[in-house]
Structure formats: structure tokens, C-alpha cells
Design a protein around this motif. Structure first.
Motif, PDB file in Angstrom:
ATOM      1  N   MET A 148       4.715  57.933  10.949  1.00 35.78           N
ATOM      2  CA  MET A 148       5.515  59.112  10.617  1.00 35.78           C
ATOM      3  C   MET A 148       6.735  58.698   9.806  1.00 35.78           C
ATOM      4  SD  MET A 148       5.224  60.987  14.334  1.00 35.78           S
ATOM      5  CE  MET A 148       5.894  62.569  13.810  1.00 35.78           C
ATOM      6  N   SER A 149       7.023  59.483   8.773  1.00 35.12           N
ATOM      7  CA  SER A 149       8.099  59.149   7.853  1.00 35.12           C
ATOM      8  C   SER A 149       8.793  60.422   7.397  1.00 35.12           C
ATOM      9  CB  SER A 149       7.513  58.414   6.638  1.00 35.12           C
ATOM     10  OG  SER A 149       8.436  58.315   5.576  1.00 35.12           O
ATOM     11  N   VAL A 150      10.077  60.327   7.039  1.00 33.88           N
ATOM     12  CA  VAL A 150      10.718  61.422   6.328  1.00 33.88           C
ATOM     13  C   VAL A 150      10.277  61.345   4.868  1.00 33.88           C
ATOM     14  CG1 VAL A 150      12.698  61.601   7.864  1.00 33.88           C
ATOM     15  CG2 VAL A 150      12.801  60.047   5.914  1.00 33.88           C
ATOM     16  N   PHE A 151      10.176  62.496   4.221  1.00 29.98           N
ATOM     17  CA  PHE A 151       9.664  62.581   2.851  1.00 29.98           C
ATOM     18  C   PHE A 151      10.679  63.263   1.937  1.00 29.98           C
ATOM     19  CE2 PHE A 151       5.697  61.682   4.818  1.00 29.98           C
ATOM     20  CZ  PHE A 151       4.710  61.489   3.855  1.00 29.98           C
ATOM     21  N   ASP A 152      10.799  62.760   0.707  1.00 32.59           N
ATOM     22  CA  ASP A 152      11.359  63.586  -0.361  1.00 32.59           C
ATOM     23  C   ASP A 152      10.366  63.563  -1.518  1.00 32.59           C
ATOM     24  OD1 ASP A 152      12.281  61.693  -2.618  1.00 32.59           O
ATOM     25  OD2 ASP A 152      13.302  60.814  -0.879  1.00 32.59           O
ATOM     26  N   THR A 153      10.225  64.704  -2.171  1.00 34.96           N
ATOM     27  CA  THR A 153       9.175  64.879  -3.171  1.00 34.96           C
ATOM     28  C   THR A 153       9.756  65.493  -4.434  1.00 34.96           C
ATOM     29  OG1 THR A 153       7.560  65.273  -1.413  1.00 34.96           O
ATOM     30  CG2 THR A 153       6.931  65.935  -3.646  1.00 34.96           C
ATOM     31  N   THR A 154       9.533  64.822  -5.571  1.00 37.78           N
ATOM     32  CA  THR A 154       9.926  65.349  -6.878  1.00 37.78           C
ATOM     33  C   THR A 154       8.668  65.713  -7.652  1.00 37.78           C
ATOM     34  OG1 THR A 154      11.917  63.982  -6.918  1.00 37.78           O
ATOM     35  CG2 THR A 154      11.149  64.862  -9.036  1.00 37.78           C
ATOM     36  N   ILE A 155       8.670  66.913  -8.214  1.00 32.43           N
ATOM     37  CA  ILE A 155       7.514  67.400  -8.969  1.00 32.43           C
ATOM     38  C   ILE A 155       7.981  67.741 -10.378  1.00 32.43           C
ATOM     39  CG2 ILE A 155       5.585  69.032  -9.025  1.00 32.43           C
ATOM     40  CD1 ILE A 155       6.311  69.714  -6.076  1.00 32.43           C
ATOM     41  N   VAL A 156       7.254  67.231 -11.366  1.00 27.59           N
ATOM     42  CA  VAL A 156       7.563  67.492 -12.774  1.00 27.59           C
ATOM     43  C   VAL A 156       6.332  68.121 -13.411  1.00 27.59           C
ATOM     44  CG1 VAL A 156       8.379  66.517 -14.958  1.00 27.59           C
ATOM     45  CG2 VAL A 156       9.014  65.423 -12.785  1.00 27.59           C
ATOM     46  N   ALA A 157       6.508  69.246 -14.122  1.00 30.24           N
ATOM     47  CA  ALA A 157       5.361  69.929 -14.721  1.00 30.24           C
ATOM     48  C   ALA A 157       5.827  70.833 -15.850  1.00 30.24           C
ATOM     49  CB  ALA A 157       4.616  70.751 -13.663  1.00 30.24           C
ATOM     50  N   ASP A 158       4.860  71.330 -16.603  1.00 37.62           N
ATOM     51  CA  ASP A 158       5.133  72.289 -17.670  1.00 37.62           C
ATOM     52  C   ASP A 158       5.697  73.573 -17.056  1.00 37.62           C
ATOM     53  OD1 ASP A 158       4.193  72.994 -20.748  1.00 37.62           O
ATOM     54  OD2 ASP A 158       4.145  74.727 -19.403  1.00 37.62           O
ATOM     55  N   LYS A 159       6.853  74.017 -17.567  1.00 32.18           N
ATOM     56  CA  LYS A 159       7.516  75.125 -16.907  1.00 32.18           C
ATOM     57  C   LYS A 159       6.887  76.479 -17.216  1.00 32.18           C
ATOM     58  CE  LYS A 159      11.248  75.163 -20.349  1.00 32.18           C
ATOM     59  NZ  LYS A 159      12.705  74.932 -20.524  1.00 32.18           N
ATOM     60  N   SER A 160       6.129  76.599 -18.302  1.00 31.21           N
ATOM     61  CA  SER A 160       5.475  77.874 -18.588  1.00 31.21           C
ATOM     62  C   SER A 160       4.171  78.011 -17.809  1.00 31.21           C
ATOM     63  CB  SER A 160       5.208  78.023 -20.083  1.00 31.21           C
ATOM     64  OG  SER A 160       4.362  76.983 -20.546  1.00 31.21           O
ATOM     65  N   ALA A 161       3.398  76.919 -17.693  1.00 33.22           N
ATOM     66  CA  ALA A 161       2.133  76.961 -16.964  1.00 33.22           C
ATOM     67  C   ALA A 161       2.339  76.886 -15.456  1.00 33.22           C
ATOM     68  CB  ALA A 161       1.224  75.819 -17.418  1.00 33.22           C
ATOM     69  N   TYR A 162       3.398  76.180 -15.019  1.00 31.83           N
ATOM     70  CA  TYR A 162       3.632  75.959 -13.589  1.00 31.83           C
ATOM     71  C   TYR A 162       5.094  76.267 -13.254  1.00 31.83           C
ATOM     72  CZ  TYR A 162      -0.666  73.439 -14.537  1.00 31.83           C
ATOM     73  OH  TYR A 162      -1.930  73.116 -14.958  1.00 31.83           O
ATOM     74  N   PRO A 163       5.470  77.534 -13.321  1.00 37.25           N
ATOM     75  CA  PRO A 163       6.872  77.877 -13.050  1.00 37.25           C
ATOM     76  C   PRO A 163       7.283  77.675 -11.589  1.00 37.25           C
ATOM     77  CG  PRO A 163       5.544  79.868 -13.360  1.00 37.25           C
ATOM     78  CD  PRO A 163       4.671  78.706 -13.726  1.00 37.25           C
ATOM     79  N   VAL A 164       6.309  77.683 -10.679  1.00 38.78           N
ATOM     80  CA  VAL A 164       6.602  77.513  -9.255  1.00 38.78           C
ATOM     81  C   VAL A 164       6.157  76.125  -8.816  1.00 38.78           C
ATOM     82  CG1 VAL A 164       6.103  78.330  -6.927  1.00 38.78           C
ATOM     83  CG2 VAL A 164       6.402  79.978  -8.788  1.00 38.78           C
ATOM     84  N   LEU A 165       7.094  75.333  -8.280  1.00 34.02           N
ATOM     85  CA  LEU A 165       6.814  73.970  -7.812  1.00 34.02           C
ATOM     86  C   LEU A 165       7.297  73.866  -6.367  1.00 34.02           C
ATOM     87  CD1 LEU A 165       8.148  71.988 -10.939  1.00 34.02           C
ATOM     88  CD2 LEU A 165       5.799  72.757 -10.519  1.00 34.02           C
ATOM     89  N   LEU A 166       6.368  73.632  -5.442  1.00 31.99           N
ATOM     90  CA  LEU A 166       6.701  73.658  -4.019  1.00 31.99           C
ATOM     91  C   LEU A 166       6.264  72.378  -3.326  1.00 31.99           C
ATOM     92  CD1 LEU A 166       5.331  77.250  -3.220  1.00 31.99           C
ATOM     93  CD2 LEU A 166       7.656  76.649  -3.937  1.00 31.99           C
ATOM     94  N   ALA A 167       7.010  71.994  -2.279  1.00 35.65           N
ATOM     95  CA  ALA A 167       6.620  70.888  -1.398  1.00 35.65           C
ATOM     96  C   ALA A 167       7.245  71.136  -0.032  1.00 35.65           C
ATOM     97  CB  ALA A 167       7.039  69.541  -1.991  1.00 35.65           C
ATOM     98  N   ASN A 168       7.083  70.175   0.879  1.00 37.47           N
ATOM     99  CA  ASN A 168       7.590  70.350   2.251  1.00 37.47           C
ATOM    100  C   ASN A 168       9.103  70.314   2.303  1.00 37.47           C
ATOM    101  OD1 ASN A 168       5.125  68.268   2.263  1.00 37.47           O
ATOM    102  ND2 ASN A 168       4.844  69.661   3.974  1.00 37.47           N
ATOM    103  N   GLY A 169       9.639  71.011   3.298  1.00 37.48           N
ATOM    104  CA  GLY A 169      11.056  70.880   3.613  1.00 37.48           C
ATOM    105  C   GLY A 169      11.932  71.897   2.934  1.00 37.48           C
ATOM    106  N   ASN A 170      13.146  71.453   2.551  1.00 43.86           N
ATOM    107  CA  ASN A 170      14.134  72.321   1.911  1.00 43.86           C
ATOM    108  C   ASN A 170      14.313  71.917   0.450  1.00 43.86           C
ATOM    109  OD1 ASN A 170      14.805  73.676   4.399  1.00 43.86           O
ATOM    110  ND2 ASN A 170      16.002  71.859   4.971  1.00 43.86           N
ATOM    111  N   LEU A 171      14.484  72.903  -0.418  1.00 42.54           N
ATOM    112  CA  LEU A 171      14.745  72.635  -1.840  1.00 42.54           C
ATOM    113  C   LEU A 171      16.167  72.104  -1.975  1.00 42.54           C
ATOM    114  CD1 LEU A 171      13.811  72.892  -4.816  1.00 42.54           C
ATOM    115  CD2 LEU A 171      14.760  75.205  -4.799  1.00 42.54           C
ATOM    116  N   VAL A 172      16.314  70.904  -2.582  1.00 44.30           N
ATOM    117  CA  VAL A 172      17.636  70.291  -2.677  1.00 44.30           C
ATOM    118  C   VAL A 172      18.145  70.169  -4.106  1.00 44.30           C
ATOM    119  CG1 VAL A 172      17.472  69.031  -0.504  1.00 44.30           C
ATOM    120  CG2 VAL A 172      16.607  67.974  -2.586  1.00 44.30           C
ATOM    121  N   ASP A 173      17.256  70.222  -5.101  1.00 43.83           N
ATOM    122  CA  ASP A 173      17.710  70.077  -6.477  1.00 43.83           C
ATOM    123  C   ASP A 173      16.609  70.529  -7.428  1.00 43.83           C
ATOM    124  OD1 ASP A 173      19.473  69.552  -8.503  1.00 43.83           O
ATOM    125  OD2 ASP A 173      19.507  67.366  -8.227  1.00 43.83           O
ATOM    126  N   CYS A 174      16.981  70.896  -8.652  1.00 49.93           N
ATOM    127  CA  CYS A 174      16.012  71.266  -9.672  1.00 49.93           C
ATOM    128  C   CYS A 174      16.674  71.171 -11.039  1.00 49.93           C
ATOM    129  CB  CYS A 174      15.470  72.673  -9.439  1.00 49.93           C
ATOM    130  SG  CYS A 174      16.726  73.970  -9.491  1.00 49.93           S
TER     131      CYS A 174
END
Length: 880
Positions: A148-174
């Protein structure tokens, strides 16, 4: 080639469990999502596990063969190919420090991932499914639930094709990377295993709401779907808020993050997934609207939303040490969601529905080649053990603990369990121990339910001594052999019992109650009831207090008596089922002997009494008047005679319909209303009884009944009534009307995928000859997509699992058809392929000619080429 003796997958044993050599303190992930690939950079902070006895252990990480490894480094130093080895699905580094930072970059192709495990694409949207071992398709990782580990996740994608980017936890930056790409970073402060990781990237819309917890914290609630489905999310949101409130009231459990999100996904192997803070749902378990969703669909949404939310504590905050403990989270949570649904609706009806599933499908699983205890001792592929045994029987085992300890004792046990093990990966023994410690109740013998498979049989007999005013009940238990053990030790079985006077009143038993729970712990026990004035009729296993097969020599007259007088709603229904089963089993014997079929008038009169009793709850009337299914009659048979079971059930149904035609018509008419649709329990009960009455009327084959069905189809303002009418006409002999209604239905709903699935299922279950040809034709229809599990389940699985008379066609064509599907799916989606195998695995239950044909198809699958672990395990056990 088929799997050979030298290449067959290895067996994993519970007894071989060892703690992980390294602990993982932090996981940082960066995803660069593109149309042709995804680049994944994983940075992992390891340290030696002080509890491991292994000296100078190698670092072993799990990674699917499809991973394209780009780079590895330890503490910033890039490793060469000489510094590590890829051994099957493991990456091995023999020399590492006691504490270090590991980084690797992998390239994957989500768009080509047809297994729908790990990171894949669903209709152009990136999404994940990591339970049980999907995370190893994303990057190299210690993919086991006790890391078991704490996670932070960064997602990078095309903003027109993928305007919504989600992962576990709380949104901390964008932010934005350039004119075309954007990024977000999510942080999950609660340690979790990799199977609870989630990621979604797509063009989605959402509805939102909020919930204030008992301690006053404000939680943001969001449910995401495609734009066209936004109007189908309100019921899921309502169910979520009810779930949160119920878990606080019943278990004292509050939600812990600032946001809770749900995403609807069309391509999904399972029903839903409880990833921390970001639940990913099959569309069939979250979308609901009166025009497109039947009553059962609304209830399913409520139950699954509750189930996944409840996992936040029973599965996420406290998780499994290893996958053998799967029922630790699933059995417990199924029990919790069943109680939630019972509190939201009719408790008796919910119990009847759950037990019907258990008796029909789980009992069959217990009697088949894949039989296993709810905590199996070994497996080849863990995906094969997401079974009704682990889930439904696991829930029944938890329910028995609740019965033995009582509501207050069980709550004390669950409180201690959550407090003692919060943030840990634990075992079923830890759960039972907490219940034992909190209550002081000895559950030593009860633990056998976790290690012994099979369905126990309880044989009951009784004696009454009028002079002594004494009633004696004798209970004897046994359990058939299953693969893990020939001989079984006695189980601890709570048997809830009531006694009825000849006038139909409950006898007052221990502590002034109408029901007493007998604690059956020996192979044979006697229970004595004193001061009983007249010979009573026993009401046994009230509420289905244990997952056992009960035998008691009830006469038809006694069963009718219990139908009319038992204060336990479940046993009232069960008496009707037993009466119908008794009479139908005799008719099956008559059919096989070539004798003329004649229905015992006792069943007709019993049904008439129920139909004309206006004081009975509509939901109960509907359940009581529903005949035992062909699947349940098959499960009860020593040797399954497909034609006899089908023809007898059709005969009984038609005979009841003809003799009670006026009563059914009166009930149908009395349950019509102009009120707006509502999915509340009373409204569902009314529609259920009306549609059951219409089904009996259609069984008469009369034109008047057809006109009623056509009128309902044309005028219905909800999918429940519309689909009921469609199904009844399609399954009738009115073929021209059926074709017309199917076409009308499809033309109206062709853009609603879930409704099209219902359209496929209605045709797949048509009992008339030629069903297989119709199914094969539908496979060429534009609406069908063999890559989509929902479409496969609606057409192929429904035909093979629910259209017995056609699947088991005496020429073996149904068996050949299913084998062909499995051969194709073995490489495309192994999980779905192995689940589809179930109807063929029960070949030993049939007469020799069908046995031979079914076994032949199993052997043909075995010889078809390299088999996935999923399919190989089921095949090897079925052919053993």
C-alpha cells in the motif's frame, strides 16, 4: 498449440504467502496520453520491509508482457539491460539498496487493449480497470494488495479531445503545457494498493451535488457521463447520498476525501469498481431514466452505487492482504449493500431475490468443477474467483455472523474491525477475530465456512408427544464432496425456526419471540420445545438464516397452510415455491414416462387464494405467483432433462393461466394507473403484479391477451411496461406482431445502447425453435459489437445461460456456437471468455448424449491454441 504439461500456468497457493520484501512509501505517476500510445513514468520510493525474513532480497516487480520498457533508473542512475531481467511477467533487479527511489518509463497502447484491463479506451475515452491485476498492464509495480502506498498522479493530454482528466484523491493543481495540451495533478493521501488506482480522460459532462457528513465536512459529489446521458444520472446521485447517510447511521462510517466522483463507461468487464474517490461504473449500473430503464435497472443502480460507496471502508480503508481474502471485502460489502437495499425498499422481497440467485446459480457453482470455499486455497487466475461463491455466499456467511451476534453485537464487531485495521491489508481471520473479541461469542467452529466448500444439506424431522406437550425437532447436517475436500467437518449453522398452531398463529418461543435461532453444530442434534398444546407446523430456516439445502417432509396441505399463515414473509413465499416444485417434479417424472400431464388442483386453488386476497402486499403476491424457474428446477434434478423441465413448466403456466384467467384479468386491470412513473417500492410492486398477470394472460394464447399486450406496448410511458409487453409478444406464437413490435422498438431506441441491449436479450431468450439462428443473425446486426462486454452478455451469454431449451438443442448446435465464441474471445478478452464457459462446465449433470457433445466442445476449445490463464483454469478443472 493448447497448453501442454510443460507450459501450463502455475498454481498459486494461499499456504505459500510471504510478506513483501520491500514496502512502497510513495508512488508518483505521470501519464502522457496520445492517440497511438501512452507514456507512463512511475517514480516509486521503496524501503526494505523489516518483517521480511528474506536476506538481501531482489526487487521483483510485476509487468505484463505488453509493456514496452523504455528506461529504468535507481536513485537517478540509469540501468542497462545487464542490470535487470524480465522473467515472464516479472522484472527482477538482484541488487538494490535498503531504501531507494526507482523510476521507470513504459510505453503502452491503450487503443489496442481489448482485454479491458489496465489502461484502455472505451469509445474514445481513456479509462482504467486495475482489479485484480490490471495495474501491471500500465507499469512495472509490486502489484499485490498488501503493498500500500500514497499516490500522486499527473495526467497530460490534448485539451480539446480530453477536457476532463481525473484520478484518485483530491485535485491539487492544473495548467496548460502549450496551446493544445493541458495537465492536472491529483493527490490521494490515503495509502492504497495498485488495484484501487483509477484514471479517466475524455470529453465528459457531469452533474454535481454535495453532502455534509455527520461531523460537518462538506463533500463535493460529481457523476460524469457523455453529454447524451446527463439526464440519466439523477437517480445515481440520489442513491449515492442515501448510501452516505445510511453508512453513517448504521455503521458510523463517514467519507474521508473532499470529493467523490463516479464515471459511466460503456466498455467494462465488471459492474463497477470502487477505486478510491473515483468509482468507474459500467453504464448499466449508473444510468437510469424511466423511459429507458426497467424497474430492476433502477434497483441495480441503487444497489451497485451503494456497494461501491460502502467499499470506501470495507475494501479501501481496510483491504485484503492477498487475493485469497477477496470475500473479506466483497462478502462483507455485498451484505452491507443488501441491507441498504432492504432498508430502502421491501426487506422481504430483497431477501427473496437474493436467495433465488443463490439457490439457482451459486448452489450450482458449489456443485460444479469450479466449486471452492469463500476463501479458496489455490488458484491459477484470480479473475476466475470473482464468483457468486465469494460474493453472494460470502455475504451469507457475514449474515450468519450477524444472526448469531445480533445487531448490537455485530455493530460492536464492525466498529472494532475498522478501528483495529484502518489503513491495513488484512485477512478474513482478522474480520472474524474482531467479531469474536467484540462480542465474546466463540466463532471457532464457524470459521469452517471460510475453508470448506459446498452447500451443506440439513435434513429435518419432528415428533410430537401430546401427553408431555413436547415437540422435538431433529436436525442432521452433511455436505457433499467438493474439489478441496472429500470429507467435511460439521458447520455451525444458525437455523431460525417458528412454530404455528393449527389455527395459524405463532407459538411464543424463547424470550417471548415468535422465532428462535437454533445453533446447529453437530452432525445430528435434537431441539426440544416444551409446553406446546397441539402439534404445530414448523416454519424452518426463517429468512433463509443459512445458505443450506433444507429437507423436511411437508405435505402439500402443510405447504398451503404456510403460504396462507406464516408470519415470516420469506417462508410464506418459500412454501409456495416448495409446493410448486413438489408438483412439478412429479409432472417431470410423468412426462419422462410418457404419461398424460394433469395439474394437481391444490396449486390452482392456492394461487386463486393468493390472487383474490386484497390484503396481501402486491410485491409478495407477485413473488408467490412466480413459478420456479427452469434453472432452479434443473439445479434440483439429479440428471437434468431439458425437454421435460421446459415442457412441464410451460404446461403448468398455461394451465394456471386458463383456470385463473378471470382472476388474472381482474388483477391486471386493478393495477393500471395514470400516475407518473416512480421507482419506489410500492410502484414497482404494482407494475410487477400487473406484468405478471399479463404474462399469465398471454400464456392462454388468446387474441384478447395479445390486444392487451399491444395496447400496453403502445401506451407505456416507462421502459418496464414497454419491455414487458415486448418480451411477452416476442416469446409468443404471434410471430407477425412480434416482428412488428421488435422493429418499432429498435427504430425508437437504436441510439440508446443500454436499451438496445434489452432488445438483444429479449430475442436471445425467445424459447421458440430457431433461436440460435436468430442469435447468429443478430451478431451481424449494426447494433452488435463483439468487443463490448455488455453486448456479449446481452446476446451470447443470455442465450447460452437463460434459453435452456435452445442452447441444449439435441443436435449440439448450441454447444458448438458457445465454443466458437470462447475460442475467439480467448485472445480478445480472456475474462469474458472464461465466464462464458460456465454452461459447458456443467456437462456432467446431463444425460450421456449431451454429456458427450458438451465434453467434445470443451476438448475442442482446449486444442484450439494457446489458452489464456483464465480459460485454461476453467477448462482443466471442468475436464478433470
Amino acid at each position: 498449440m493448447s497448453q501442454s504439461e510443460t507450459t501450463q500456468p502455475g498454481v498459486i497457493y494461499l499456504s505459500d504467502y510471504q510478506v513483501p520484501a520491500y514496502l512502497l512509501e510513495k508512488t508518483s505517476l505521470r501519464f502522457e496520453l496520445e492517440e497511438s500510445q501512452a507514456m507512463v513514468r512511475a517514480t516509486l520510493q521503496f524501503r526494505l520491509n523489516p518483517e521480511s525474513a528474506e536476506q538481501n532480497p531482489s526487487l521483483r516487480l510485476d509487468g505484463h508482457e505488453s509493456l514496452d520498457l523504455q528506461r529504468i533508473s535507481i536513485d537517478g542512475e540509469v540501468l542497462t539491460e545487464q542490470d535487470y531481467q524480465r522473467q515472464g511477467e516479472q522484472l527482477v533487479i538482484t541488487r538494490v539498496p535498503e531504501a531507494f527511489s526507482f523510476e521507470c518509463v513504459t510505453r503502452i497502447e491503450p487503443q489496442n487493449n481489448t482485454a479491458l484491463e489496465g489502461l484502455y479506451k472505451s469509445d474514445g475515452m481513456f479509462c482504467t480497470q486495475c482489479e485484480a491485476e490490471g495495474f501491471r498492464r500500465i507499469t512495472f509495480y509490486p502489484d499485490r494488495p498488501d503493498v500500500m502506498s500514497v499516490f500522486d498522479t499527473t495526467i497530460v493530454a490534448d485539451k480539446s479531445a480530453y477536457p476532463v482528466l481525473l484520478a484518485n484523491g483530491n485535485l491539487v493543481d492544473c495548467g496548460e503545457e502549450d496551446d493544445t495540451r493541458h495537465w492536472v495533478r491529483w493527490d490521494d493521501p490515503f495509502p492504497k494498493p495498485a488495484y484501487l488506482f483509477a484514471l479517466v480522460a475524455g470529453d465528459l459532462q457531469h452533474i454535481e451535488d454535495s453532502y455534509t457528513t455527520l461531523s460537518g465536512r462538506q463533500v463535493e459529489l460529481k457523476i460524469f457521463a457523455e453529454t447524451k446521458d446527463l439526464d440519466k444520472l439523477d437517480y445515481a446521485m440520489l442513491s449515492l447520498k442515501r448510501s452516505m447517510q445510511w453508512d453513517e447511521q448504521v455503521y458510523g462510517r463517514e467519507y474521508d476525501l473532499d470529493i467523490f466522483m463516479v464515471v459511466a463507461v460503456d466498455f467494462f468487464n465488471m459492474g463497477a469498481m470502487e477505486n478510491k474517490g473515483l468509482n468507474i461504473f459500467n453504464t448499466s449500473c449508473v444510468l437510469a431514466h424511466p423511459e429507458t430503464t426497467v424497474d430492476a435497472g433502477f434497483q441495480r443502480v441503487e444497489g451497485v452505487v451503494g456497494h461501491e460507496y460502502f467499499h470506501n471502508w470495507s475494501g479501501n480503508r481496510v483491504t485484503c492482504r492477498d487475493w485469497f481474502q477477496l470475500s473479506l471485502k466483497e462478502g462483507f460489502t455485498v451484505f452491507r449493500d443488501a441491507e441498504f437495499s432492504a432498508d430502502m425498499n421491501s426487506r422481504t422481497v430483497k431477501r427473496i431475490e437474493d436467495v433465488t440467485l443463490l439457490r439457482t446459480v451459486q448452489f450450482a457453482e458449489d456443485a460444479g468443477p469450479m466449486a471452492h470455499p469463500i476463501r479458496p486455497a489455490s488458484f491459477i487466475e484470480i479473475s476466475n474467483f470473482y464468483t457468486l461463491t465469494v460474493y453472494e455466499k460470502g455475504a451469507e456467511v457475514v449474515r450468519m455472523i450477524h444472526t448469531l451476534l445480533g445487531t448490537e453485537g455485530f455493530r460492536k464487531g464492525s466498529d472494532l474491525y475498522f478501528e483495529r485495521h484502518d489503513g491495513q491489508a488484512v485477512t478474513t481471520d482478522d474480520f472474524v477475530q474482531a467479531m469474536e473479541d467484540a462480542s465474546g461469542f466463540d466463532l471457532s467452529q464457524f470459521r469452517r465456512w471460510y475453508s470448506q466448500g459446498g452447500t451443506p444439506r440439513v435434513k429435518a424431522s419432528s415428533e410430537y408427544d401430546a401427553a408431555a406437550r413436547r415437540f422435538t425437532l431433529t436436525l442432521e447436517q452433511s455436505c457433499p464432496a467438493t474439489p478441496e475436500a472429500e470429507e467435511k467437518l460439521p458447520f455451525q449453522i444458525p437455523v431460525a425456526v417458528g412454530l404455528l398452531t393449527p389455527e395459524g398463529a405463532d407459538v411464543t418461543l424463547a424470550e417471548g419471540a415468535a422465532t428462535q435461532v437454533l445453533n446447529l453444530t453437530q452432525e445430528r442434534q435434537q431441539f426440544v420445545f416444551e409446553n406446546i398444546d397441539e402439534r404445530p407446523v414448523p416454519s424452518l430456516l426463517r429468512g433463509f438464516s443459512a445458505p443450506v439445502k433444507l429437507e423436511y417432509p411437508y405435505s402439500a396441505e402443510q405447504l398451503v397452510f404456510l403460504m396462507q399463515n406464516d408470519s415470516d414473509g420469506f417462508n410464506q413465499w418459500d412454501a409456495a415455491q416448495q409446493l410448486a416444485v413438489q408438483l412439478m417434479q412429479q409432472l417431470i417424472e410423468d412426462y419422462s414416462a410418457g404419461s398424460e400431464l394433469q395439474l394437481n388442483p391444490a396449486l390452482v386453488e392456492a394461487y386463486r387464494t393468493v390472487l383474490t386476497n386484497s390484503e396481501l402486499d402486491r410485491a409478495m403476491v407477485s413473488k408467490i405467483l412466480t413459478l420456479p424457474s427452469e434453472a432452479y428446477l434443473s439445479e434440483l434434478a439429479e440428471v437434468i432433462d431439458v425437454e421435460a423441465i421446459h415442457c412441464v413448466r410451460q404446461f403448468v403456466r398455461k394451465t394456471l393461466a386458463n383456470r385463473l384467467q378471470q382472476e388474472f384479468l381482474q388483477v391486471y386491470t386493478a393495477n393500471q394507473t395514470n400516475e407518473a412513473y416512480s421507482p419506489d417500492a410500492a410502484s414497482i410492486a404494482r407494475r410487477s403484479l400487473a406484468n405478471l398477470s399479463l404474462a399469465y394472460l398471454m400464456a392462454t394464447g388468446q387474441q384478447d391477451a395479445l390486444e392487451l399486450a399491444k395496447q400496453q406496448f403502445e401506451q407505456a410511458d416507462n421502459m418496464t411496461d414497454s419491455q414487458a409487453a415486448l418480451s411477452l409478444v416476442v416469446h409468443s406464437e404471434f410471430e407477425a406482431e412480434a416482428e412488428s413490435m421488435l422493429e418499432q422498438f429498435y427504430q425508437r431506441w437504436q441510439d440508446e445502447s443500454l436499451v438496445v441491449n434489452q432488445w438483444l436479450a429479449v430475442q436471445a431468450t425467445d424459447p421458440k425453435p430457431g433461436a440460435l439462428a436468430r442469435v447468429e443473425k443478430l451478431q451481424q446486426h449494426p447494433a452488435y459489437d463483439a468487443r463490448n462486454p455488455n453486448k456479449l452478455r446481452s446476446l451470447v451469454a443470455t442465450f447460452c445461460g437463460q434459453n435452456s431449451i435452445n442452447f441444449h438443442c439435441e443436435d449440439g448446435s448450441g454447444y458448438r456456437f458457445l465454443a466458437d465464441q470462447i475460442i475467439l474471445l480467448n485472445k480478445q478478452n480472456p475474462q469474458i471468455a472464461s465466464r462464458l464457459l460456465t454452461p459447458l462446465t456443467r456437462w456432467k449433470r446431463f444425460e450421456p448424449s449431451r454429456q458427450q457433445m458438451m465434453r467434445h466442445e470443451l476438448e475442442r476449445i482446449s486444442a484450439s491454441g494457446d489458452l489464456s490463464k483464465d480459460v485454461y483454469e476453467v477448462l482443466s478443472k471442468s475436464l478433470a
